[in-house]
Design an enzyme around this catalytic site. Sequence first.
Site, PDB file in Angstrom:
ATOM      1  N   ALA A 165     -61.921   6.863  -0.077  1.00 11.69           N
ATOM      2  CA  ALA A 165     -62.554   6.770  -1.394  1.00 11.69           C
ATOM      3  C   ALA A 165     -61.511   6.580  -2.490  1.00 11.69           C
ATOM      4  O   ALA A 165     -61.697   5.794  -3.420  1.00 11.69           O
ATOM      5  CB  ALA A 165     -63.396   8.023  -1.666  1.00 11.69           C
ATOM      6  N   ASP A 166     -60.399   7.302  -2.375  1.00 18.07           N
ATOM      7  CA  ASP A 166     -59.297   7.108  -3.322  1.00 18.07           C
ATOM      8  C   ASP A 166     -58.785   5.680  -3.275  1.00 18.07           C
ATOM      9  O   ASP A 166     -58.598   5.023  -4.314  1.00 18.07           O
ATOM     10  CB  ASP A 166     -58.137   8.048  -2.975  1.00 18.07           C
ATOM     11  CG  ASP A 166     -58.358   9.475  -3.442  1.00 18.07           C
ATOM     12  OD1 ASP A 166     -59.101   9.680  -4.411  1.00 18.07           O
ATOM     13  OD2 ASP A 166     -57.773  10.381  -2.835  1.00 18.07           O
ATOM     14  N   MET A 167     -58.531   5.197  -2.058  1.00 19.90           N
ATOM     15  CA  MET A 167     -57.933   3.878  -1.915  1.00 19.90           C
ATOM     16  C   MET A 167     -58.896   2.771  -2.321  1.00 19.90           C
ATOM     17  O   MET A 167     -58.508   1.777  -2.936  1.00 19.90           O
ATOM     18  CB  MET A 167     -57.461   3.665  -0.470  1.00 19.90           C
ATOM     19  CG  MET A 167     -56.548   4.774   0.033  1.00 19.90           C
ATOM     20  SD  MET A 167     -55.175   5.149  -1.083  1.00 19.90           S
ATOM     21  CE  MET A 167     -53.879   4.184  -0.338  1.00 19.90           C
TER      22      MET A 167
END
Length: 360
Positions: A165-167
């Site tokens: 999700a961050d990436m």
Amino acid sequence: MGKLSGIKVVDLSLFLPGPMLTVMMADHGAEVIKVEPPTGEPVREMAPIEAGQSVWFRNLNRGKQALALDLKSEEGRDRLWALLADADVMIEGFRPGVMKRLGFDYEAVAAKNPRIVYCSISAFGQDGEMAHHPAHDLAVQALSGFLSVNDGPDGMPVVPGVPSADMAAGLNGLSAVLMALIGREQTGRGDYIDVAMFDAMLPWCAHIAGDTIKGGDGPVSRAQRSLGGAAFYNVYKTADGKHIVLGGREIKFAKTLLTALDRLDLLPLAELDAGEPQQPLTEFLRSTFATRSRDQWVEWFADKDVAFSPVLDFREALDQDFVREKGLLVEADGAHQIAPAFRFKSEPVWQPSEAPDLSK
């Protein structure tokens, strides 16, 4: 010099999504000024440390400038306004509402610099019932459905090895910023971008949750072709306790392997639905791969056209010859950095820049 030379970025983000977005811009020539709190970006202190810096911090902040500002003080706010006066891009990753309270929301910044491309990154977006719900990557993956299929045979979800999700938010943010910069060439004005980690992650489920998207139930890993239900898209344990994978479901790969194993009679099973119908084939392959070590299987597969790979740890992965051949891990001044995933033929071979010390 690079494709983004002449682009000035003011980056107020911390940790992963925003810094990943801006390091890709810095790698390709953008001037990135990283604005940190007076105590510095927390990642600066996170182990492991190499050549006096956090490996994490260096790999996500190389090539940037760093400036400590107290945005709750008049002096800090004045210095940020000075940076934004001629900036092309502003990135922020605070919780929704913080920038408005500080006086640096998009409307305020665009009133002084209408050409700015302003990107906010958060877990669930700037508006709506979930906007203020605190969450990092794991919680976003849980709420988006992805953690439910990051499970073992017993159905128990496990913590993902990759902060997807961050990436996804960082990659979507970069794409949107570049689109907005192109659009500015036509209109003369910048734009506002609201990047939510949840929104960025969700499209990645199209190939595994098709039935759900069209109104049905959620996928069950052990019965899904891409999640462990297909014999030729699966992980197998070897005699030495290590693992290999078969990573291609095309029938040509199944035919090649089963011919070599003298079990071509099992080929029809490879064309059945994933899950229970393929279980006899999966069990045969499981018992077969348990008879040799991982490295023995690597040698055995060497002359066979099958989508096969050994499961490597990161030490083994980074030590592969082709990683060195492609220059994907670079050592400079006693520090190691992972090279950009994309490079341009017209530009010189990439060399890592230093990560910045914190200026006051």
